[in-house]
Design an enzyme around this catalytic site. Structure first.
Site, PDB file in Angstrom:
ATOM      1  N   GLU A 193     119.181 -51.495 -52.067  1.00 16.97           N
ATOM      2  CA  GLU A 193     117.851 -52.087 -51.900  1.00 16.97           C
ATOM      3  C   GLU A 193     117.038 -51.243 -50.929  1.00 16.97           C
ATOM      4  O   GLU A 193     117.530 -50.830 -49.882  1.00 16.97           O
ATOM      5  CB  GLU A 193     117.974 -53.521 -51.387  1.00 16.97           C
ATOM      6  CG  GLU A 193     116.669 -54.206 -51.044  1.00 16.97           C
ATOM      7  CD  GLU A 193     115.664 -54.193 -52.192  1.00 16.97           C
ATOM      8  OE1 GLU A 193     114.499 -53.813 -51.946  1.00 16.97           O
ATOM      9  OE2 GLU A 193     116.053 -54.555 -53.327  1.00 16.97           O
ATOM     10  N   ASN A 220     117.364 -45.667 -51.020  1.00 17.28           N
ATOM     11  CA  ASN A 220     116.483 -45.310 -52.120  1.00 17.28           C
ATOM     12  C   ASN A 220     117.403 -44.822 -53.234  1.00 17.28           C
ATOM     13  O   ASN A 220     117.971 -43.737 -53.147  1.00 17.28           O
ATOM     14  CB  ASN A 220     115.514 -44.209 -51.680  1.00 17.28           C
ATOM     15  CG  ASN A 220     114.568 -43.775 -52.790  1.00 17.28           C
ATOM     16  OD1 ASN A 220     114.686 -44.210 -53.930  1.00 17.28           O
ATOM     17  ND2 ASN A 220     113.631 -42.902 -52.453  1.00 17.28           N
ATOM     18  N   ASP A 245     110.448 -52.726 -59.641  1.00 16.86           N
ATOM     19  CA  ASP A 245     109.013 -52.649 -59.368  1.00 16.86           C
ATOM     20  C   ASP A 245     108.314 -51.965 -60.536  1.00 16.86           C
ATOM     21  O   ASP A 245     108.688 -50.848 -60.926  1.00 16.86           O
ATOM     22  CB  ASP A 245     108.757 -51.858 -58.085  1.00 16.86           C
ATOM     23  CG  ASP A 245     109.178 -52.628 -56.840  1.00 16.86           C
ATOM     24  OD1 ASP A 245     109.479 -53.828 -56.961  1.00 16.86           O
ATOM     25  OD2 ASP A 245     109.202 -52.023 -55.745  1.00 16.86           O
ATOM     26  N   LYS A 249      99.932 -48.883 -62.424  1.00 15.14           N
ATOM     27  CA  LYS A 249      98.959 -47.807 -62.600  1.00 15.14           C
ATOM     28  C   LYS A 249      99.649 -46.542 -63.118  1.00 15.14           C
ATOM     29  O   LYS A 249     100.738 -46.188 -62.673  1.00 15.14           O
ATOM     30  CB  LYS A 249      98.248 -47.511 -61.279  1.00 15.14           C
ATOM     31  CG  LYS A 249      97.384 -48.655 -60.785  1.00 15.14           C
ATOM     32  CD  LYS A 249      96.691 -48.307 -59.476  1.00 15.14           C
ATOM     33  CE  LYS A 249      95.828 -49.464 -58.986  1.00 15.14           C
ATOM     34  NZ  LYS A 249      95.173 -49.161 -57.693  1.00 15.14           N
ATOM     35  N   ASP A 281     110.422 -58.348 -66.987  1.00 18.23           N
ATOM     36  CA  ASP A 281     109.453 -59.264 -67.588  1.00 18.23           C
ATOM     37  C   ASP A 281     108.178 -58.519 -67.945  1.00 18.23           C
ATOM     38  O   ASP A 281     107.220 -59.133 -68.427  1.00 18.23           O
ATOM     39  CB  ASP A 281     109.145 -60.423 -66.636  1.00 18.23           C
ATOM     40  CG  ASP A 281     108.623 -59.948 -65.293  1.00 18.23           C
ATOM     41  OD1 ASP A 281     109.313 -59.119 -64.650  1.00 18.23           O
ATOM     42  OD2 ASP A 281     107.539 -60.395 -64.871  1.00 18.23           O
TER      43      ASP A 281
END
Length: 349
Positions: A193, A220, A245, A249, A281
């Site tokens: 995480e 990371n 995440d 954009k 999702d």
């Protein structure tokens, strides 16, 4: 005015779209009209309501809420997987009911609490950690995340570092991985995480539960996965990347965690027969992840090709979550009426 639905009419009045918010469709929806009304919620056994309870369906700003005039009380959780009889004997089997004040609207955060109620995780965190607030999206390309996580002494991390390993990339709060680890001590679990406060809180919970087969690492994954996993003494059997995440954009999509170098590392380190489970999702993110893994078709293959009996929709997305419990993001998204896009891959012989 929104109609009220009595307990005896609940089954016929709540359509499947809304029932899915309160019940994982993998379980039979147990609705009865005697002294109690029971609804199966994902892996949970029942939520008991008095016969005079009623549910009201409310639609506000395209969000679905359910209210009742009684308290929801969680009872014993189901043993979701038959092969989980080798649970850690040191775990406290505390079945203290989780009670939700249902005079208020039932929100997705309440459903998360119900889904993970049997973990009995405290909201009171150590003073050093303080209140956990996180940014929704983190830029893994920033300088602050450029240093790979150090390789630990695995003998100090896990009681038995030779056990098969599952790695959850982007483990979030850690509840999902803790739930799995508590029920199966035959393998180890590693959560990677990028949000350090979430790692600290998850480790606090692991210590509370006394688990020796799970670890959370502040890392990371883009630059740490290879050196961490390649140094692990046991076999890598499963990698999950669940609702990462999205970085919507176009100019930020290079920040998405699933990039070719990471996919190459996952596939290279995965044992023969090992699996990769992805879900999101956000359709664009799910398609992006699937395309990355489809490009490795000479090494990994979609599970529905290996097992034609696997239930998929017309686009090839898995109909069910194979892990036995939903992630927090999955619960929130389904509560909002979003679809979850899932795929699983297996490494060829």
């Amino acid at each position: 005015m929104v109609p009220e639905v009595s307990g005896s009419q609940l089954a016929s009045h709540i359509d499947l779209k809304y029932a899915r918010i309160l019940s994982d469709l993998r379980l039979e929806e147990r609705l009865c009209c005697s002294c109690t009304t029971k609804l199966g919620i994902s892996h949970l056994n029942t939520i008991s309501l008095s016969s005079s309870s009623y549910f009201t369906k409310i639609t506000q700003h395209n969000k679905r809420h359910y209210t009742t005039n009684n308290m929801l009380q969680l009872t014993t959780p189901l043993d979701y997987n038959n092969n989980n009889n080798n649970n850690n004997n040191n775990n406290n089997n505390n079945n203290t009911p989780c009670v939700v004040d249902s005079n208020k609207e039932l929100r997705s955060t309440d459903l998360v609490s119900l889904e993970y109620a049997d973990l009995n995780l405290t909201d009171k965190i150590s003073g050093e950690l303080g209140h956990v607030r996180i940014r929704q999206h983190v830029n893994p390309l920033s300088q602050s995340f450029s240093v790979p996580a150090p390789v630990p002494d695995w003998k100090e991390v896990f009681k038995d570092p030779t056990l098969p390993l599952m790695v959850d990339i982007g483990s979030g709060s850690g509840r999902f991985l803790i739930w799995l680890a508590k029920r199966d001590c035959s393998q180890n679990y590693l959560g990677l995480e990028i949000r350090q406060k979430l790692v600290k809180r998850a480790e606090y919970w692991v210590e509370q539960l006394g688990l020796s087969n799970i670890n959370f690492t502040f890392a990371n994954a883009s630059n740490s996965f290879e050196q961490l996993v390649s140094s692990y003494p046991g076999p890598l059997t499963l990698v999950s990347i669940l609702c990462p995440d999205p970085h919507f954009k176009k100019r930020h999509q290079k920040r998405r965690v699933v990039q070719k170098p990471l996919v190459d590392s996952i596939v290279a380190n995965l044992k023969t027969g090992g699996k990769v489970f992805i879900q999101s999702d956000v359709l664009d993110v799910a398609v992006d992840m699937r395309e990355q893994l489809d490009s490795m078709g000479d090494v990994v293959q979609r599970i529905e090709i290996i097992d034609p009996n696997t239930e998929c929709d017309n686009e090839g997305w898995l109909m069910k979550n194979p892990m036995g419990i939903r992630t927090e993001r999955e619960i929130h998204a389904e509560f909002e009426g979003s679809k979850i896009y899932r795929s699983m891959y297996q490494k060829k012989n």
